[in-house]
Design a protein around this motif. Structure first.
Motif, PDB file in Angstrom:
ATOM      1  N   GLY A  63       0.793  -1.225   0.000  1.00  0.00           N
ATOM      2  CA  GLY A  63       0.000   0.000   0.000  1.00  0.00           C
ATOM      3  C   GLY A  63       0.820   1.267   0.000  1.00  0.00           C
ATOM      4  O   GLY A  63       0.292   2.351  -0.289  1.00  0.00           O
ATOM      5  N   ASP A  64       2.126   1.175   0.315  1.00  0.00           N
ATOM      6  CA  ASP A  64       2.983   2.366   0.263  1.00  0.00           C
ATOM      7  C   ASP A  64       3.191   2.781  -1.194  1.00  0.00           C
ATOM      8  O   ASP A  64       3.309   1.943  -2.094  1.00  0.00           O
ATOM      9  CB  ASP A  64       4.349   2.081   0.891  1.00  0.00           C
ATOM     10  N   LYS A  65       3.246   4.083  -1.414  1.00  0.00           N
ATOM     11  CA  LYS A  65       3.561   4.616  -2.739  1.00  0.00           C
ATOM     12  C   LYS A  65       4.931   5.273  -2.664  1.00  0.00           C
ATOM     13  O   LYS A  65       5.175   6.140  -1.827  1.00  0.00           O
ATOM     14  CB  LYS A  65       2.511   5.649  -3.173  1.00  0.00           C
ATOM     15  N   VAL A  66       5.837   4.836  -3.531  1.00  0.00           N
ATOM     16  CA  VAL A  66       7.208   5.334  -3.487  1.00  0.00           C
ATOM     17  C   VAL A  66       7.579   5.990  -4.806  1.00  0.00           C
ATOM     18  O   VAL A  66       7.060   5.627  -5.870  1.00  0.00           O
ATOM     19  CB  VAL A  66       8.218   4.198  -3.169  1.00  0.00           C
ATOM     20  N   ARG A  67       8.457   6.969  -4.709  1.00  0.00           N
ATOM     21  CA  ARG A  67       9.044   7.575  -5.909  1.00  0.00           C
ATOM     22  C   ARG A  67      10.472   7.070  -6.031  1.00  0.00           C
ATOM     23  O   ARG A  67      11.274   7.207  -5.099  1.00  0.00           O
ATOM     24  CB  ARG A  67       9.030   9.094  -5.819  1.00  0.00           C
ATOM     25  N   VAL A  68      10.796   6.519  -7.187  1.00  0.00           N
ATOM     26  CA  VAL A  68      12.143   6.028  -7.472  1.00  0.00           C
ATOM     27  C   VAL A  68      12.733   6.896  -8.575  1.00  0.00           C
ATOM     28  O   VAL A  68      12.138   7.029  -9.647  1.00  0.00           O
ATOM     29  CB  VAL A  68      12.124   4.549  -7.903  1.00  0.00           C
TER      30      VAL A  68
END
Length: 207
Positions: A63-68
């Motif tokens: 459920g976490d949203k990450v920016r890579v």
């Protein structure tokens, strides 16, 4: 002869008076006052909110949203969700494990994967954009799933869920942390914290 003497005497008197009379000079203009020094301008107070550093030990989960961000490789960069199986699907690499890793560990995992046959010296930055939601059950008006916000407390969570019911026990709370099998009974205080992915249960009081 008398007239000449009178003329000479009159001339002498005029010369004497002219010698003793003060000579009027034009008045010098008063020196101009020096210009007043300009008052120093005060810098306007900054209205920018101080940045809040992320918890370095925070573990990623479903459920976490990450920016890579892969520096110099915009096609490999983007925003991604951690799936229910704990993976992140990245361009070129496919599925990469994220659940259970800190943000730094995940970042290093991506760098290692890119270094193995794709890029010589990859530089990767990762950050959490949105935390996974929390769940609240029991004696609240609107039990359910809600977005997590930084610094969330149990009282904030209850307010988000519409407040307590009249049967609610406002002194105790039961919290099940992500990855744990059992919930823990805690005293309910204004500072009792909720973490991303927690399941919060408000029990019923005994009359």
């Amino acid at each position: 002869m008398i007239t000449v003497r009178r003329f000479i005497r009159a001339a002498s008197i005029c010369l004497a008076l002219g010698a003793t009379a003060p000579i009027a000079h034009a008045q010098d203009p008063a020196p101009a006052a020096p210009p007043a020094a300009a008052a120093p301008q005060q810098a306007a107070p900054s209205t920018a909110a101080p940045a809040t550093p992320a918890d370095p030990d925070y573990q990623l989960g479903s459920g976490d949203k990450v920016r890579v961000t892969v520096f110099g490789e915009p096609t490999l960069s983007g925003e991604f969700y951690v799936t229910g199986s704990g993976l992140v699907s990245l361009p070129l690499l496919g599925e990469v494990k994220a659940a259970g890793l800190s943000v730094r560990q995940f970042q290093e995992t991506v760098e290692t994967a890119l270094r193995n046959g794709y890029l010589k010296q990859p530089r990767v930055s990762a950050e959490v954009l949105n935390f996974r939601p929390f769940y609240i059950l029991g004696e609240v008006s609107k039990p359910g799933t809600y977005p997590y916000t930084s610094g969330l407390t149990v009282q904030n969570a209850v307010a988000t869920a519409g407040g307590y019911t009249y049967r609610a026990d406002k002194n105790k709370v039961y919290i099940k942390r992500l990855g744990e099998e059992k919930e823990t009974k805690m005293s309910l205080t204004p500072s009792t914290q909720v973490a991303p992915g927690d399941t919060v249960r408000i029990g019923e009081r005994f009359f």
